[in-house]
Motif scaffolding. Sequence first.
Motif, PDB file in Angstrom:
ATOM      1  N   HIS A 179      47.711  42.306  39.698  1.00 52.76           N
ATOM      2  CA  HIS A 179      46.710  43.243  39.207  1.00 52.76           C
ATOM      3  C   HIS A 179      46.229  42.776  37.833  1.00 52.76           C
ATOM      4  O   HIS A 179      46.679  43.260  36.794  1.00 52.76           O
ATOM      5  N   GLY A 180      45.323  41.834  37.832  1.00 51.31           N
ATOM      6  CA  GLY A 180      44.826  41.270  36.581  1.00 51.31           C
ATOM      7  C   GLY A 180      43.573  41.917  36.057  1.00 51.31           C
ATOM      8  O   GLY A 180      42.873  41.326  35.224  1.00 51.31           O
ATOM      9  N   GLY A 181      43.230  43.101  36.572  1.00 48.19           N
ATOM     10  CA  GLY A 181      42.040  43.791  36.113  1.00 48.19           C
ATOM     11  C   GLY A 181      40.842  43.502  37.002  1.00 48.19           C
ATOM     12  O   GLY A 181      40.896  42.726  37.958  1.00 48.19           O
ATOM     13  N   ALA A 182      39.713  44.140  36.667  1.00 47.91           N
ATOM     14  CA  ALA A 182      38.519  44.057  37.505  1.00 47.91           C
ATOM     15  C   ALA A 182      37.980  42.636  37.606  1.00 47.91           C
ATOM     16  O   ALA A 182      37.533  42.198  38.671  1.00 47.91           O
ATOM     17  N   TRP A 183      38.026  41.879  36.485  1.00 46.13           N
ATOM     18  CA  TRP A 183      37.488  40.521  36.522  1.00 46.13           C
ATOM     19  C   TRP A 183      38.303  39.619  37.442  1.00 46.13           C
ATOM     20  O   TRP A 183      37.750  38.798  38.185  1.00 46.13           O
ATOM     21  N   TRP A 184      39.630  39.753  37.375  1.00 48.06           N
ATOM     22  CA  TRP A 184      40.484  38.948  38.245  1.00 48.06           C
ATOM     23  C   TRP A 184      40.250  39.303  39.720  1.00 48.06           C
ATOM     24  O   TRP A 184      40.106  38.418  40.572  1.00 48.06           O
ATOM     25  N   LEU A 185      40.203  40.603  40.008  1.00 49.43           N
ATOM     26  CA  LEU A 185      39.948  41.025  41.385  1.00 49.43           C
ATOM     27  C   LEU A 185      38.590  40.526  41.868  1.00 49.43           C
ATOM     28  O   LEU A 185      38.440  40.114  43.024  1.00 49.43           O
ATOM     29  N   GLY A 186      37.596  40.556  40.983  1.00 54.92           N
ATOM     30  CA  GLY A 186      36.276  40.050  41.348  1.00 54.92           C
ATOM     31  C   GLY A 186      36.321  38.578  41.716  1.00 54.92           C
ATOM     32  O   GLY A 186      35.674  38.141  42.680  1.00 54.92           O
ATOM     33  N   LEU A 187      37.095  37.780  40.968  1.00 58.93           N
ATOM     34  CA  LEU A 187      37.217  36.343  41.250  1.00 58.93           C
ATOM     35  C   LEU A 187      37.923  36.111  42.586  1.00 58.93           C
ATOM     36  O   LEU A 187      37.482  35.282  43.404  1.00 58.93           O
ATOM     37  N   VAL A 188      39.011  36.839  42.818  1.00 61.68           N
ATOM     38  CA  VAL A 188      39.742  36.689  44.078  1.00 61.68           C
ATOM     39  C   VAL A 188      38.854  37.049  45.264  1.00 61.68           C
ATOM     40  O   VAL A 188      38.784  36.323  46.274  1.00 61.68           O
ATOM     41  N   LEU A 189      38.166  38.170  45.148  1.00 59.99           N
ATOM     42  CA  LEU A 189      37.293  38.598  46.240  1.00 59.99           C
ATOM     43  C   LEU A 189      36.137  37.626  46.442  1.00 59.99           C
ATOM     44  O   LEU A 189      35.695  37.404  47.581  1.00 59.99           O
ATOM     45  N   LEU A 190      35.641  37.032  45.356  1.00 57.33           N
ATOM     46  CA  LEU A 190      34.554  36.062  45.468  1.00 57.33           C
ATOM     47  C   LEU A 190      34.978  34.864  46.308  1.00 57.33           C
ATOM     48  O   LEU A 190      34.252  34.433  47.221  1.00 57.33           O
TER      49      LEU A 190
END
Length: 397
Positions: free
Chosen positions: A102-113
């Motif tokens: 859970h690295g925050g919204a930016w990390w989740l955005g990168l993973v999902l990208l």
Amino acid sequence: MPAPAPAPAPAAGGRGHLLAFAALSASYFAHIGFFNPYLPLWLKDLGLPIFTISLLTSVQSITRVFAPYAWGAVSDHTGHRVLLLRISAAVALVSSFGLWWHGGAWWLGLVLLVMFTHTSSMMSLTEAAMAHLVAGDWGRYGRIRLWGSAGFLVTVFFAGEWFEHFGMGHFPAWAGGTLAIVLIATLRLPDVREPAAAHSMVKDPVGPVLRIPAVRWFFMSLFFHVMAHFAVYGFLSLYLDSLGYGKGTIGLLWALSVVAEIAWFYLQGRLLGLFAMPRWLLICGVAAVLRMGITAGCGPWVWALAAAQALHALSFAAHHTACIAMVSRHFPGRLRGRGQALFTVIGYGFGGVLGVLAGGAIAQHFGYVAMFGVATLLAVVGSICAWRAQRLEAGAF
């Protein structure tokens, strides 16, 4: 004695090949069936606000703007659609491991990208290969595609019950497990290629096809139709949650839409002949208007929501087959991969990005009812475009 001759490979479109594609369809939509409905609820469980959730869920649509066409162009040039499917599934599985941190919204955005860049290309590649195999037999296409609906049904129901009893913390495990099954399914696919696409360096241009007025109106109807549906894909679970429905009930309502979808795909071989494909586009557009309007105005009544979800048989399933038929007609042979990619890019790419972002902004400022009201208006515009495409395609099917 001479060595025995090897057994001949199954003919393209044979039972073994079609079963392999049915297994891929089932596993891919089993992943989608849990991931898409419950991703917003997982993000909410992490404490993220609605607009941030809409941004993260829109990543899938953003990747559909560029990934399917890029992969489609490569597949048209090389003919290696199955190899590309295997690569996509492997990379998506590895990238899903990042959801555990859970690295925050930016990390989740990168993973999902990274994950969506590869999963978003899979259906256009699969549809292109399947269209080649079924050769316009939409009854057989429906029987393959209904396995995808069945896979979706299983996971949307069981994931809802699981998350209701055990919480949303297992979401990353579900992601990895379902993507592993997708990878296994791609490894069992036959390496079916179109010889002309595999060996020719010549690229058939798509520009002349896009200049056909009926094609332009078709893609416009697709854009508005799918954009309207992202009110359902992106926010139906949150809308129902805000009305006090439990996760089990949410899962059942999603499951009902998929039961209707399965029924359509099973029967479509007998039903599609009633009207020409462009006429079906218009019928599906009207069904979308009714679906969005009922969802907007009748949220407190579960029976009305059930009726709206049953319209999924027309607003999604019949619409999907009609679109594939239109694309197959106008983008044959070496245009097939790019044609299927344009279907994904225009509808689920541009339409999806605008649908999710606009939907999130409208829901945050004016509420979910207003958002579904706007979706109803978008479905009306899509129906008008479908009517125009039908007029131009008169007598073509």
